[in-house]
Design an enzyme around this catalytic site. Structure first.
Site, PDB file in Angstrom:
ATOM      1  N   GLY A  78       0.822  -1.217   0.000  1.00 46.09           N
ATOM      2  CA  GLY A  78       0.000   0.000   0.000  1.00 46.09           C
ATOM      3  C   GLY A  78       0.851   1.260   0.000  1.00 46.09           C
TER       4      GLY A  78
ATOM      5  N   ARG B 118       1.162  -5.712  -4.963  1.00 44.47           N
ATOM      6  CA  ARG B 118       1.164  -6.621  -3.813  1.00 44.47           C
ATOM      7  C   ARG B 118       1.626  -8.036  -4.164  1.00 44.47           C
ATOM      8  NH1 ARG B 118      -0.647  -4.427   0.753  1.00 44.47           N
ATOM      9  NH2 ARG B 118      -2.153  -2.718   0.694  1.00 44.47           N
TER      10      ARG B 118
ATOM     11  N   ASP C 259       5.734  -7.924   5.618  1.00 49.48           N
ATOM     12  CA  ASP C 259       5.807  -9.065   4.700  1.00 49.48           C
ATOM     13  C   ASP C 259       6.848  -8.836   3.603  1.00 49.48           C
ATOM     14  OD1 ASP C 259       3.982 -10.669   5.938  1.00 49.48           O
ATOM     15  OD2 ASP C 259       2.268  -9.873   4.824  1.00 49.48           O
TER      16      ASP C 259
ATOM     17  N   LYS D 192       8.280   0.682   5.480  1.00 53.34           N
ATOM     18  CA  LYS D 192       7.129   1.468   5.004  1.00 53.34           C
ATOM     19  C   LYS D 192       5.825   0.881   5.491  1.00 53.34           C
ATOM     20  CE  LYS D 192       4.508  -0.054   2.491  1.00 53.34           C
ATOM     21  NZ  LYS D 192       3.585  -0.787   1.621  1.00 53.34           N
ATOM     22  N   THR D 193       4.891   1.647   5.902  1.00 53.29           N
ATOM     23  CA  THR D 193       3.464   1.335   6.044  1.00 53.29           C
ATOM     24  C   THR D 193       2.797   2.376   6.923  1.00 53.29           C
ATOM     25  OG1 THR D 193       1.728  -0.177   6.743  1.00 53.29           O
ATOM     26  CG2 THR D 193       3.785  -0.427   7.928  1.00 53.29           C
TER      27      THR D 193
ATOM     28  N   ASP E  24       0.305   1.843   8.495  1.00 55.32           N
ATOM     29  CA  ASP E  24      -0.277   1.117   9.635  1.00 55.32           C
ATOM     30  C   ASP E  24       0.563   1.231  10.911  1.00 55.32           C
ATOM     31  OD1 ASP E  24      -2.006   0.394   7.672  1.00 55.32           O
ATOM     32  OD2 ASP E  24      -1.600  -1.746   7.732  1.00 55.32           O
TER      33      ASP E  24
ATOM     34  N   GLY F 160      -5.427   9.589   3.229  1.00 62.39           N
ATOM     35  CA  GLY F 160      -4.137   9.949   3.832  1.00 62.39           C
ATOM     36  C   GLY F 160      -2.951   9.215   3.254  1.00 62.39           C
TER      37      GLY F 160
HETATM   38  P1  FBP Z   1       0.669  -1.910   3.597  1.00 63.24           P
HETATM   39  O1  FBP Z   1       0.677  -2.765   4.813  1.00 63.24           O
HETATM   40  O2  FBP Z   1       1.018  -2.636   2.370  1.00 63.24           O
HETATM   41  O3  FBP Z   1       1.494  -0.679   3.790  1.00 63.24           O
HETATM   42  O4  FBP Z   1      -0.825  -1.375   3.360  1.00 63.24           O
HETATM   43  C1  FBP Z   1      -1.564  -0.874   4.398  1.00 63.24           C
HETATM   44  C2  FBP Z   1      -2.997  -0.561   4.029  1.00 63.24           C
HETATM   45  O5  FBP Z   1      -3.149   0.813   3.765  1.00 63.24           O
HETATM   46  C3  FBP Z   1      -3.929  -1.005   5.145  1.00 63.24           C
HETATM   47  O6  FBP Z   1      -4.077  -0.014   6.113  1.00 63.24           O
HETATM   48  C4  FBP Z   1      -5.201  -1.327   4.409  1.00 63.24           C
HETATM   49  O7  FBP Z   1      -5.973  -2.287   5.072  1.00 63.24           O
HETATM   50  C5  FBP Z   1      -4.695  -1.877   3.120  1.00 63.24           C
HETATM   51  O8  FBP Z   1      -3.444  -1.280   2.895  1.00 63.24           O
HETATM   52  C6  FBP Z   1      -5.616  -1.605   1.966  1.00 63.24           C
HETATM   53  O9  FBP Z   1      -5.019  -2.097   0.829  1.00 63.24           O
HETATM   54  P2  FBP Z   1      -5.586  -1.905  -0.633  1.00 63.24           P
HETATM   55  O10 FBP Z   1      -5.518  -0.459  -0.944  1.00 63.24           O
HETATM   56  O11 FBP Z   1      -4.643  -2.702  -1.463  1.00 63.24           O
HETATM   57  O12 FBP Z   1      -6.967  -2.387  -0.613  1.00 63.24           O
END
Ligand code: FBP
Length: 551
Positions: free
Chosen positions: A80, A144, A175, A201-202, A204, A425
């Site tokens: 993400g 992904r 991951d 990165k994330t 979260d 965001g």
């Molecule tokens: P990452 O862990 O890959 O950084 O992504 C986080 C995130 O933004 C989560 O908060 C959310 O649940 C998910 O990606 C949503 O992913 P997508 O946009 O692929 O549906």
């Protein structure tokens, strides 16, 4: 007036020079710290990573001029979007140029699949210039695809050989960095001469540990959401007529929700990790919410804000069981995929579930039940961002309040508005913190590569101090690993950091939440991210980081 091609802020931001640790502002020397061990399961991790296990911590300090060999580098954005990704690439590009002007940087397109499918571009000075200090991952795109099979590694090595690439930088979450570690080990064992470096990165915020203080993007994303929550709180206390149910992104951990609560002081905030620890049911959560609503109604306050982490449902024991059953049921189930309507799908699922889960599934509102049967992500997990938990809670709370009204125990009005903040965001213009942090991470990755290192995560620490005092270095990725069950198989993975219930951010929140819930207004209105102005306004790290560091 001519149409604009860029906003005034975009133009001003392009000129911003990220602040970096003083130690990186000239020639550096690499110092080695103590040898390391994995956080758990040491013997197994050592066996799985014989070449990269136990490497020492690294630190860059001011040093003397030194010449570095030419290095061609490939960079991948994985998973993400998170604010600051473009600055990791700018820092990496500038670092490589500074260390040896003959160095080249390639970007693999669309995430890890770009490496496997040999889709890439060379990142030039002109291209990088367009993306400095901007949000998004659009410079090369993200994806992904999981890099975990040997044939993928071999395809990667093939393109690296063709382009004479000596190192790959993987910018990703837990991951993706786990996969970076496996790739580093594989390339070493196969003697390919390809180094692999990770960057944390994330949004979260769940890739953090003793050595990695925070993942990039968390700071900006939380500030954007907290601004929106603050604006809603001002509207709520002006109009005095709505309860706002606000779901916040963050997949499983509740760091984003907790940070937003610390910044905005809502009336109610649910933390999934607490729900799990207390073994709470959906009804317990509803009762807690109802108590606050009834109390405020007794003071004539029929409005308020409730923050809900998007991962909540997976932390409610009965729901967790149901989701696990659904995950197994839906994995590669051709029969299910061929069913046409939601109603038929729900009937099919009900027939296959255990009695307990079936009852729970039946009691759910139809919309939520259908959302639980939507396509899984590439890891086979339910896509929690698509499940509208806030609507589920609204429906259940409304029912309970209606009962209380009938019994004469509630006299208020319950009108609601639901929100989900996530995508608002993830690509925001990075805050000064993220702009500086990311640039420093990228620059440090260039140093680690030039020093011939592999299997390391670029690290910047001391993040609550001014950027000049930050410490740059590298942490062996094996150090963050343990063995966990994933999709039924025991695997080496980087430990995901959930909210610690004995950690300072949560303790602060739990000490103050009753004051935020009651009839007195304790809302905070953080306002928009500021990029130019006094440091106290523009450069503050998150409350989480400050509390964790004892401020
Ligand atoms: P990452 O862990 O890959 O950084 O992504 C986080 C995130 O933004 C989560 O908060 C959310 O649940 C998910 O990606 C949503 O992913 P997508 O946009 O692929 O549906």
């Amino acid at each position: 007036m001519k149409p604009m091609t860029k906003s005034p802020l975009q133009i001003a931001r392009a000129e911003y020079l990220p602040k970096i640790p003083t130690s990186l502002n000239g020639d550096v020397v690499l110092t080695k710290g103590a040898d390391t061990q994995s956080v758990a399961d040491q013997a197994e991790i050592k066996k799985l990573f014989p070449q990269t296990y136990g490497m020492p911590l690294l630190r860059f300090e001011r040093g003397v001029k030194k010449s570095y060999p030419v290095k061609n580098v490939g960079v991948i954005l994985s998973g993400g979007q998170a604010p600051g990704g473009h600055n990791v690439i700018s820092g990496l590009f500038d670092g490589l140029q500074k260390l040896n002007p003959e160095n080249k940087l390639y970007g693999f397109l669309g995430g890890p699949s770009g490496l496997v499918e040999h889709k890439y571009i060379e990142l030039t000075k002109q291209i990088v210039a367009e993306y400095r200090n901007t949000g998004g991952f659009d410079i090369i795109g993200s994806g992904r695809t999981k890099l975990e099979e040997e044939w993928q590694f071999d395809k990667g090595a093939e393109i690296c050989k063709k382009l004479n690439i000596n190192a790959i930088v993987i910018i990703g979450g837990d991951d993706s960095n786990t996969n970076a570690c496996v790739l580093a080990e594989y390339y070493l064992q196969k003697n390919t001469g390809i180094q692999v470096i990770g960057c944390p990165k994330t949004i979260d915020g769940d890739l953090k540990n003793e050595m990695i203080e925070t993942s990039f993007g968390f700071d900006t994303a939380c500030k954007v959401y907290a601004e929106l929550i603050g604006n809603i709180q001002r509207d709520a206390s002006s109009a005095k007529k709505y309860w706002h149910f606000i779901r916040l992104m963050g997949r499983s951990a509740s760091h984003i929700t907790l940070e937003c609560a610390l910044q905005s002081q809502p009336n109610i905030c649910i933390i999934s990790e607490e729900v799990e620890a207390k073994n709470m049911t959906l009804n317990n959560i509803v009762e807690d919410i109802v108590k606050v609503i009834v109390n405020r109604a007794n003071f004539g306050l029929n409005f308020g804000t409730i923050l809900i982490p998007e991962g909540l449902i997976e932390f409610i024991p009965a729901m967790k069981k149901l989701i696990a059953e659904l995950n197994d049921l839906l994995a590669n189930n051709e029969d299910f995929n061929s069913l046409l309507t939601d109603d038929v799908k729900r009937q099919y699922v009900k027939a296959m579930l255990t009695a307990e889960s079936c009852q729970f599934f039946r009691d759910l509102p139809k919309g939520i039940a259908s959302q639980l049967t939507l396509d899984r992500d590439p890891h086979g997990n339910v896509q929690v961002s698509l499940i509208e938990t806030e609507k589920l809670l609204i429906e259940m709370v409304a029912k309970r309040l209606a009962q209380l009204k009938a019994q004469g125990e509630y006299k208020g009005k319950f009108a609601t508005i639901n929100h989900f903040f996530g995508y608002e965001g993830r690509c925001a213009i990075p805050s000064n913190f993220d702009a500086n942090y990311c640039y420093s991470l990228g620059y440090t990755a260039a140093l680690l590569i030039s020093e011939g290192k592999t299997g390391y995560m670029s690290s910047i620490s001391n993040l609550t101090a001014p950027a000049e005092e930050w410490i740059a270095g590298g942490v062996p990725i094996t150090m963050m690993m343990n063995i966990e069950r994933r999709n039924g198989v025991m695997k080496p993975v980087i430990q995901k950091a959930l909210v610690k219930l004995d950690g300072e951010p949560f303790l602060f929140f739990s000490k103050h939440r009753n004051d935020w819930a009651d009839e007195n207004s304790n809302y905070i209105y953080p306002g928009p991210i500021q990029y130019f102005g006094p440091s106290a306004v523009c450069d503050q790290p998150t409350r989480t980081l400050l509390l964790e560091k004892g401020f």
